[in-house]
Design an enzyme around this catalytic site. Structure first.
Site, mmCIF file in Angstrom:
data_model
loop_
_atom_site.group_PDB
_atom_site.id
_atom_site.type_symbol
_atom_site.label_atom_id
_atom_site.label_comp_id
_atom_site.label_asym_id
_atom_site.label_seq_id
_atom_site.Cartn_x
_atom_site.Cartn_y
_atom_site.Cartn_z
ATOM 1 N N SER A 103 -9.969 2.376 2.630
ATOM 2 C CA SER A 103 -9.001 3.006 1.770
ATOM 3 C C SER A 103 -8.032 2.038 1.074
ATOM 4 O O SER A 103 -7.407 2.421 0.090
ATOM 5 C CB SER A 103 -8.175 4.006 2.587
ATOM 6 O OG SER A 103 -7.370 3.342 3.537
ATOM 7 N N SER A 127 -10.450 0.300 7.036
ATOM 8 C CA SER A 127 -9.800 0.366 5.722
ATOM 9 C C SER A 127 -9.145 -0.920 5.252
ATOM 10 O O SER A 127 -8.724 -1.000 4.096
ATOM 11 C CB SER A 127 -8.742 1.479 5.723
ATOM 12 O OG SER A 127 -9.359 2.729 5.510
ATOM 13 N N LYS A 158 0.849 -1.194 0.000
ATOM 14 C CA LYS A 158 0.000 0.000 0.000
ATOM 15 C C LYS A 158 0.885 1.244 0.000
ATOM 16 O O LYS A 158 1.869 1.299 0.750
ATOM 17 C CB LYS A 158 -0.917 -0.017 1.236
ATOM 18 C CG LYS A 158 -1.968 1.084 1.256
ATOM 19 C CD LYS A 158 -2.896 0.961 2.474
ATOM 20 C CE LYS A 158 -4.007 2.021 2.459
ATOM 21 N NZ LYS A 158 -4.909 1.907 3.634
#
Lengths: 493, 499
Positions: A159, A183, A79
């Site tokens: 997210s 998330s 990420k």
């Protein structure tokens, strides 16, 4: 020939260790799959050389008979909230576009030390703020899933939407995520994969771009409970550079995995039956209960009375911390600088931050600034902290009656990109079931349960006692074994 | 009660003063990062990733800074809070990379304490006074802007970013510039005794925010102004003097004092508005979520207490009561760490050399250290090499004096040679003939001659004119060229005249 992209973490690790195939073959396959999946927009940058170098190192170690590490030979997605040395790290923002850290985050370093390689930096909601992966400066991420009978682009959740999309699309066997208020879990649920947020403090936050420090936790996203257990072991551990890091040994979660829940009690929180929750979600919850009962667990009703206050409290605490955490992006030392002709310092701040932050980030910075300002602090921030304490106490009491809690991960399945853009409050409701565990710092996981009538995945959430990732993983495994979730998105990219 | 008053056109005004002193904690590393704290390094060479507020960087408290704050708290008899917490003070400025300063607003590490200042008639402090201390908290320092490096831009030096400061907040207990000056001096002395701050005001290791208001004696407090970053005792006193008079003028001319932040201009001795209350920042304080509350263990607190040195008040009392020094000498010797350090070393060396307890030689050593030795050094000016002023050499001089081998005058002369050229004082005394003659034979011979030459005066003395004894002593010393031991001279004269 084996299609390596169908393999998960455990299969790759064991296959490489056993000499069934080389790490390089695996890395090359995934690099190719990543390159062919540009339409998903899951990656902001790809790093095929990193993946190959790590694979070659693993193969060389194997040739010498050395230990390959917990993640030996497994290429993963990272990420783009984790600082990676020499590789652009943006938090999906314009303000950090082009920023290449001179340091490596603790979690990513641990993964490399465990033998993993990096396929690339995964797209996300800007500064991890969002539930649909539509706030990235680098464009929306597409879910590999389609709603039956439509061709609309679907949200991979957020997210960690790049992570969920990539793992679900089999262009990465696993990926890192971060979870501040759902998330990891919400995108996992939206895409039919597993994701676990460990107890707050298990994974170091050092080198992870901060959103809300008291809530941010890194965790793995993968296609099975086993894979999550393996990867979490590699990610977790005390870090003296993070003052909130847990000073505890990392258990051998993989070795202790067991789907036998005899003697365990599973709590069903009655307050999670909320208006607006899809019937299919409620049905899958019932099925989940049945599966855990089948695994030997006793199902008990529990109460988490302050649940309905959790989301509003979260949307005060998280923006408050964010408004302060993001103050460092000011154009002075690194990242974007917008210095209009004749501008002074204040003008430079205003221009840089106006140009560098997206709308959702600005919204949260404004909210956070407001709730911390003189005259409003007690009414908002202090109240929210009290609620946070009450939510944590709810869980403490509930865990006197049960070992693990079963709940839906989200109130709905994935939705088409763009459908909630004008309605931030409904968007925020996506995290209504995820946020309480975040406020209490508890380990929580989403596992795939079923496919709804639209052909979209639904997830179930397991919340455990502090430090009891094992209990969460074991209950997740029991569901995984009984749900038999094997659906895959049809390749359209 | 302070009698300091501002004489206004409408009567007398009393001034009310509170001080917030920022003291840089003595520590090799910064409060939350491992970067060095050395003064005077090239710009931006002592900056860690944490100090520069790179993305994802986190603060980790430096135990040594916490320890120094706790020890300082103990030295002012303050409450040590076993549970404290760090808060963020949010504002944007180019010298503040994080966009917030980590400080302690709500739960400081040190609570209420007190500091004693002594009466000093000359300075205008009629009696001893206790100044209350509200709190001490620890916080990060900011960086420094440099405006002279580029025609249109300012440069930033982040070396100072994140260095640990203690903010020591007094109660509004001071009533005159003299009291405020005494408070800062005493506080500085304590910090230096404890070793928690070097007290170097020129380098900015210690600076004060000065809160001043005026009122009619005994009435409610007036509106205060805060003058920032005042960096000497003299300036603190100037600020108070100027502000008090300015405020009285404002009020007497029908105006009201604005609650505002002001700046001091050392060139003119005046203050001017920096920002008014309306422009005051909203700092949006909240607990720093990167840091857990600071919980001090009992063993840590005990270690801090055990490591405290003897403090100024206790040392002064001991000098008076155990060493028998005068209150003046005791106060002078204990004011500064260097002074008492030198004194105690010299005292120990002298007592050892002479073979008497310290208390027996303390007065002699104190007089030497405070008056004789500095006098000699001053008279020599640049000729004195203070590296020669070793405790060993001085003790040796004092020991010769104690034994009667040299006179006070000779001691000074020998010390002059020592300061100029170094060397062993005993050897110098021998070489330069700077020793008293205690040889009774030589002295007796001289006295016999003087008595023979002054028979008339001997008669008068024996007839009752006692005062003439001094005459005989003087004549003897003159004959002996000043080198006779006065005690021996007295003894022999007495025997011969009275015998």
């Amino acid at each position: 020939m084996t299609d390596f992209t169908q393999l998960g973490v455990k299969q790759i690790r064991d296959g490489v260790a056993g000499g069934d195939f080389t790490a390089r073959e695996v890395a090359e396959s995934f690099n190719a799959a990543v390159a062919a999946a540009a339409e998903l927009n899951a990656f902001i940058v790809t790093t095929p050389d990193h993946a190959l170098a790590a694979a070659d190192a693993t193969d060389a170690k194997r040739a010498k008979g050395e230990d390959l590490g917990k993640m030996g030979g497994v290429p993963i997605g990272m990420k783009d909230l984790f600082a990676t040395k020499g590789v652009q790290t943006t938090a999906a923002s314009h303000i950090l576009e082009g920023f290449k850290p001179e340091y490596e985050s603790t979690v990513s370093q641990k993964l490399w030390d465990a033998g993993a390689g990096m396929l690339g930096k995964l797209n996300l909601d800007q500064f991890a703020m969002g539930s649909s992966n539509e706030t990235s400066y680098f464009g929306n991420v597409n879910s590999p899933w389609k709603k039956a009978g439509t061709n609309a682009a679907m949200s991979p959740g957020g997210s960690s939407g790049g992570s969920s999309s990539a793992v679900a699309a089999r262009i990465a066997p696993a990926a890192t995520g971060t979870d501040t208020g759902g998330s990891i879990r919400q995108p996992a649920a939206f895409t039919g994969i597993c994701g676990i947020k460990p107890t707050y403090g298990r994974c170091s936050r050092w080198g992870v771009v901060a959103f809300a420090s008291s809530l941010d936790q890194a965790g793995p996203m993968a296609r099975s409970v086993e894979d999550c257990a393996i990867m979490l072991e590699a990610m977790a551990g005390f870090d003296p550079k993070d003052a909130t890091s847990l000073q505890m040994d990392v258990p051998n979660w993989e070795a202790a995995l067991s789907a036998d829940l005899k003697g365990k009690k599973v709590g069903i929180p009655r307050e999670y039956r909320m208006d607006g929750t899809d019937q299919a979600i409620l049905d899958s919850w019932e099925q989940g209960k049945a599966m855990l009962r089948d695994a030997g667990a006793e199902i008990v009703d529990v109460s988490l009375p302050h649940t309905k206050y959790a989301l509003p409290a979260y949307y005060i605490i998280a923006p408050a911390e964010a408004s302060s955490n993001l103050a460092r992006y000011d154009g002075v030392r690194y990242g974007l600088r917008d210095l209009p002709e004749g501008a002074g310092l204040q003008d430079m701040y205003a221009a840089t931050r106006a140009a560098g932050f997206g709308d959702e980030v600005k919204r949260r910075v404004l909210i956070g600034t407001y709730v911390l300002s003189a005259g409003f602090y007690d009414a908002y921030y202090t109240q929210a902290q009290k609620i946070r304490t009450l939510v944590a106490q709810d869980f403490e009491k509930a865990f006197e009656q049960c070992d693990v809690i079963l709940a839906p991960t989200t109130p709905t399945a994935s939705f088409p990109l763009g459908s909630l853009n004008d309605d931030p409050l409904t968007m925020y409701l996506n995290d209504v079931f995820a946020v309480p565990a975040s406020l209490a710092g508890l380990p929580a996981m989403s596992v795939p349960a079923t496919i709804n009538s639209d052909g979209l995945p639904l997830g179930l959430q397991l919340v455990g006692k502090p430090f009891d990732e094992q209990g969460v993983l074991n209950a997740g495994l029991a569901i995984q074994q009984r749900a038999g979730f094997e659906a895959q998105p049809e390749k359209w990219w | 009660m302070s009698t300091y008053r501002i004489q206004g056109a409408t009567g007398e005004w009393e001034v009310v003063i509170g001080l917030e002193v920022h003291a840089q904690v003595t520590s090799n590393a910064k409060l939350f990062s491992g970067a060095s704290t050395a003064f005077g390094a090239e710009p931006n060479t002592q900056v860690s990733l944490v100090d520069a507020a790179m993305p994802g960087m986190l603060p980790v408290p430096n135990r040594e800074c916490i320890r120094q704050a706790v020890r300082t708290g103990m030295a002012i008899e303050a409450q040590i809070n076993k549970w404290s917490r760090f808060d963020r003070k949010n504002y944007f400025y180019a010298d503040l990379p994080q966009g917030y300063q980590i400080s302690q607003l709500y739960h400081p590490i040190v609570g209420e304490g007190a500091l004693h200042i002594e009466a000093d008639e000359k300075a205008g402090i009629p009696e001893d006074k206790i100044i209350g201390i509200e709190r001490i908290h620890v916080e990060q320092d900011a960086g420094k802007l440099m405006h002279d490096q580029h025609p249109t831009m300012s440069y930033v030096d982040l070396n100072r970013v994140g260095i640990a400061l203690m903010e020591i907040v007094s109660k509004p207990d001071m009533r005159s510039p003299a009291e405020a000056g005494a408070y800062v001096r005493k506080l500085r002395s304590i910090l230096r005794y404890v070793g928690s701050c070097d007290g170097n005001m020129e380098e900015g290791s210690m600076r004060a925010d000065v809160n001043v208001s005026v009122r009619r004696p005994g009435e409610e407090f007036g509106t205060r102004t805060e003058t920032k970053n005042v960096n000497s005792v003299r300036f603190v006193m100037q600020v108070i003097e100027y502000e008090a008079n300015r405020q009285v003028d404002v009020i007497e001319n029908g105006g009201t004092v604005d609650q505002e932040t002001r700046l001091f201009d050392p060139n003119t001795g005046t203050t001017r508005t920096m920002r008014s209350k309306e422009d005051a920042h909203d700092y949006r304080y909240f607990p720093d979520p990167d840091l857990l509350p600071l919980e001090l263990e009992d063993s840590f607190i005990e270690d801090c207490r055990a490591s405290l040195p003897e403090l100024p008040d206790a040392k002064r009392a001991r000098y008076e009561n155990e060493l028998g020094l005068t209150p003046y000498n005791a106060r002078e010797l204990t004011a500064e760490v260097e002074t008492f350090g030198r004194f105690e070393t010299l005292l120990a060396a002298t007592a050892a050399k002479i073979g008497k307890p310290e208390a027996k030689v303390a007065t002699q050593v104190a007089n030497w250290a405070l008056s004789v030795a500095p006098g000699v050094a001053k008279s020599l000016g640049d000729e004195a090499d203070m590296a020669n002023a070793t405790a060993e050499a001085q003790a040796s001089i004092l020991a010769m004096q104690d034994k009667g081998e040299i006179s006070g005058g000779q001691a000074k002369e020998i010390y002059e040679f020592v300061l100029k050229d170094g060397g062993d004082p005993e050897a110098i005394a021998d070489e330069k003939g700077l020793k008293q003659v205690s040889d009774t034979g030589a002295i007796e011979a001289a006295i016999d001659e003087i008595l023979a030459n002054n028979e008339d005066k001997v008669e008068q003395y024996r007839g009752g004119k006692d005062k003439l004894f001094g005459f005989f002593v003087g004549q003897t010393m003159k004959a002996m060229q000043g080198k006779a031991n006065p005690a021996v001279v007295n003894q022999i004269l007495k025997a011969k005249l009275d015998g």
